[in-house]
Write a protein that holds these residues in place. Structure first.
Motif, PDB file in Angstrom:
ATOM      1  N   ILE A 199      15.104  28.255  36.315  1.00 47.94           N
ATOM      2  CA  ILE A 199      16.450  27.986  35.431  1.00 47.94           C
ATOM      3  C   ILE A 199      16.639  26.730  35.463  1.00 47.94           C
ATOM      4  O   ILE A 199      17.237  26.767  34.485  1.00 47.94           O
ATOM      5  N   LEU A 200      16.288  25.767  34.915  1.00 45.29           N
ATOM      6  CA  LEU A 200      15.912  24.511  34.950  1.00 45.29           C
ATOM      7  C   LEU A 200      15.581  24.420  33.167  1.00 45.29           C
ATOM      8  O   LEU A 200      16.548  24.044  32.940  1.00 45.29           O
ATOM      9  N   SER A 201      14.609  25.725  32.894  1.00 48.37           N
ATOM     10  CA  SER A 201      14.849  25.841  31.245  1.00 48.37           C
ATOM     11  C   SER A 201      15.749  26.171  31.433  1.00 48.37           C
ATOM     12  O   SER A 201      16.541  25.754  29.739  1.00 48.37           O
ATOM     13  N   PHE A 202      16.997  26.682  31.581  1.00 45.26           N
ATOM     14  CA  PHE A 202      18.305  27.343  31.622  1.00 45.26           C
ATOM     15  C   PHE A 202      19.206  27.050  31.555  1.00 45.26           C
ATOM     16  O   PHE A 202      19.680  26.309  30.113  1.00 45.26           O
ATOM     17  N   ILE A 203      19.519  25.574  31.816  1.00 48.29           N
ATOM     18  CA  ILE A 203      20.395  25.006  31.682  1.00 48.29           C
ATOM     19  C   ILE A 203      19.917  23.521  31.093  1.00 48.29           C
ATOM     20  O   ILE A 203      20.579  23.059  30.325  1.00 48.29           O
ATOM     21  N   GLY A 204      19.114  23.489  31.322  1.00 43.09           N
ATOM     22  CA  GLY A 204      18.481  22.373  29.278  1.00 43.09           C
ATOM     23  C   GLY A 204      18.620  23.252  28.813  1.00 43.09           C
ATOM     24  O   GLY A 204      18.921  22.147  27.898  1.00 43.09           O
ATOM     25  N   THR A 205      18.733  24.287  28.333  1.00 43.45           N
ATOM     26  CA  THR A 205      19.110  24.786  27.034  1.00 43.45           C
ATOM     27  C   THR A 205      20.381  25.280  26.859  1.00 43.45           C
ATOM     28  O   THR A 205      21.013  24.526  25.770  1.00 43.45           O
ATOM     29  N   LEU A 206      21.341  24.639  27.734  1.00 44.72           N
ATOM     30  CA  LEU A 206      22.864  24.953  27.564  1.00 44.72           C
ATOM     31  C   LEU A 206      23.163  22.995  27.282  1.00 44.72           C
ATOM     32  O   LEU A 206      24.097  23.223  26.476  1.00 44.72           O
ATOM     33  N   THR A 207      22.378  22.893  28.421  1.00 46.12           N
ATOM     34  CA  THR A 207      22.571  21.392  27.651  1.00 46.12           C
ATOM     35  C   THR A 207      22.746  20.693  26.964  1.00 46.12           C
ATOM     36  O   THR A 207      23.214  20.298  25.857  1.00 46.12           O
ATOM     37  N   LEU A 208      21.406  21.295  25.678  1.00 44.65           N
ATOM     38  CA  LEU A 208      20.569  20.527  25.024  1.00 44.65           C
ATOM     39  C   LEU A 208      21.913  21.284  24.233  1.00 44.65           C
ATOM     40  O   LEU A 208      21.825  21.009  22.848  1.00 44.65           O
TER      41      LEU A 208
ATOM     42  N   LEU B 159      -1.061  31.459  23.827  1.00 50.18           N
ATOM     43  CA  LEU B 159       0.932  31.150  23.341  1.00 50.18           C
ATOM     44  C   LEU B 159       0.912  29.781  24.214  1.00 50.18           C
ATOM     45  O   LEU B 159       2.475  29.738  23.146  1.00 50.18           O
ATOM     46  N   ALA B 160       1.219  29.647  25.284  1.00 50.75           N
ATOM     47  CA  ALA B 160       1.761  28.257  25.750  1.00 50.75           C
ATOM     48  C   ALA B 160       1.179  27.646  24.632  1.00 50.75           C
ATOM     49  O   ALA B 160       2.072  26.430  24.376  1.00 50.75           O
ATOM     50  N   ALA B 161       0.282  27.030  24.852  1.00 50.76           N
ATOM     51  CA  ALA B 161      -0.257  26.339  23.143  1.00 50.76           C
ATOM     52  C   ALA B 161       0.498  26.354  22.074  1.00 50.76           C
ATOM     53  O   ALA B 161       0.702  24.681  21.157  1.00 50.76           O
ATOM     54  N   PHE B 162       0.638  27.021  21.339  1.00 54.12           N
ATOM     55  CA  PHE B 162       0.848  27.197  20.697  1.00 54.12           C
ATOM     56  C   PHE B 162       2.194  26.613  20.073  1.00 54.12           C
ATOM     57  O   PHE B 162       3.180  26.515  19.327  1.00 54.12           O
ATOM     58  N   CYS B 163       3.219  27.431  21.845  1.00 53.71           N
ATOM     59  CA  CYS B 163       4.093  26.871  21.506  1.00 53.71           C
ATOM     60  C   CYS B 163       4.571  25.434  21.211  1.00 53.71           C
ATOM     61  O   CYS B 163       6.045  24.591  20.939  1.00 53.71           O
ATOM     62  N   LEU B 164       3.349  24.709  22.209  1.00 56.85           N
ATOM     63  CA  LEU B 164       3.885  23.356  22.446  1.00 56.85           C
ATOM     64  C   LEU B 164       3.668  22.905  21.068  1.00 56.85           C
ATOM     65  O   LEU B 164       4.404  21.424  20.844  1.00 56.85           O
ATOM     66  N   TYR B 165       2.846  23.244  19.987  1.00 54.12           N
ATOM     67  CA  TYR B 165       2.359  22.754  18.464  1.00 54.12           C
ATOM     68  C   TYR B 165       4.030  23.011  18.248  1.00 54.12           C
ATOM     69  O   TYR B 165       4.189  21.741  17.136  1.00 54.12           O
TER      70      TYR B 165
ATOM     71  N   PRO C 173      10.462  21.398  12.393  1.00 55.26           N
ATOM     72  CA  PRO C 173      11.250  20.607  11.162  1.00 55.26           C
ATOM     73  C   PRO C 173      12.012  20.676  12.136  1.00 55.26           C
ATOM     74  O   PRO C 173      12.920  19.664  11.683  1.00 55.26           O
ATOM     75  N   SER C 174      12.949  21.315  12.972  1.00 52.47           N
ATOM     76  CA  SER C 174      14.211  20.715  12.672  1.00 52.47           C
ATOM     77  C   SER C 174      14.265  21.074  15.005  1.00 52.47           C
ATOM     78  O   SER C 174      13.262  21.380  15.478  1.00 52.47           O
ATOM     79  N   ILE C 175      15.369  21.099  15.005  1.00 60.86           N
ATOM     80  CA  ILE C 175      15.750  20.487  16.440  1.00 60.86           C
ATOM     81  C   ILE C 175      15.711  21.864  16.692  1.00 60.86           C
ATOM     82  O   ILE C 175      15.459  22.683  18.172  1.00 60.86           O
ATOM     83  N   ALA C 176      16.773  22.851  16.231  1.00 62.75           N
ATOM     84  CA  ALA C 176      16.568  24.510  17.017  1.00 62.75           C
ATOM     85  C   ALA C 176      15.275  25.301  16.909  1.00 62.75           C
ATOM     86  O   ALA C 176      15.136  25.592  17.629  1.00 62.75           O
ATOM     87  N   ASP C 177      13.981  25.100  16.158  1.00 57.30           N
ATOM     88  CA  ASP C 177      13.058  24.824  16.408  1.00 57.30           C
ATOM     89  C   ASP C 177      12.062  24.613  16.872  1.00 57.30           C
ATOM     90  O   ASP C 177      11.733  25.180  18.075  1.00 57.30           O
ATOM     91  N   ARG C 178      12.338  23.394  18.132  1.00 61.90           N
ATOM     92  CA  ARG C 178      12.106  23.317  18.934  1.00 61.90           C
ATOM     93  C   ARG C 178      13.031  24.023  20.134  1.00 61.90           C
ATOM     94  O   ARG C 178      11.643  23.141  21.412  1.00 61.90           O
ATOM     95  N   MET C 179      13.958  23.513  19.961  1.00 59.82           N
ATOM     96  CA  MET C 179      14.882  24.731  21.386  1.00 59.82           C
ATOM     97  C   MET C 179      13.850  26.320  21.543  1.00 59.82           C
ATOM     98  O   MET C 179      13.873  25.925  22.709  1.00 59.82           O
ATOM     99  N   VAL C 180      14.072  26.447  20.379  1.00 58.07           N
ATOM    100  CA  VAL C 180      13.471  27.940  20.876  1.00 58.07           C
ATOM    101  C   VAL C 180      12.167  27.924  21.541  1.00 58.07           C
ATOM    102  O   VAL C 180      11.599  28.381  22.189  1.00 58.07           O
ATOM    103  N   GLY C 181      11.074  27.147  20.532  1.00 56.52           N
ATOM    104  CA  GLY C 181       9.590  26.382  21.495  1.00 56.52           C
ATOM    105  C   GLY C 181       9.864  26.422  22.778  1.00 56.52           C
ATOM    106  O   GLY C 181       8.788  26.932  23.417  1.00 56.52           O
TER     107      GLY C 181
END
Length: 87
Positions: A67-76, A14-20, A26-34
């Motif tokens: 925690i780093l993922s959360f901070i990165g999501t807020l920043t993006l 499943l992690a490999a599918f998320c990296l795909y 197609p958009s920045i929002a899709d990449r952010m959710v991934g």
């Protein structure tokens, strides 16, 4: 094969599918959710490894990752809304 090993392989797939999705989104929002879902799956992998090996420090790695993922999501999200990071 034990159940924990099967769950670990499922999480890795499943992690490999998320990296795909992060690479081909197609958009920045899709990449952010991934990236968010990938972070959650990494924490799940850390939890399964901690249970399987009996080493509790792996859970600390998972907590630091989320925690780093959360901070990165807020920043993006702030960057995409057009605001400066210090606002």
């Amino acid at each position: 094969m034990e159940l924990l090993e099967i769950l670990l392989y499922i999480q890795i797939a499943l992690a490999a599918f998320c990296l795909y999705r992060v690479i081909r989104g197609p958009s920045i929002a899709d990449r952010m959710v991934g990236i968010d879902i990938f972070g959650i799956l990494v924490v799940g992998i850390c939890a399964l490894l901690a249970i399987q090996t009996g080493r509790n420090f792996i859970l600390d790695i998972g907590i630091a990752w989320i925690i780093l993922s959360f901070i990165g999501t807020l920043t993006l999200a702030k960057y995409l809304s057009g605001k400066k990071l210090n606002e």
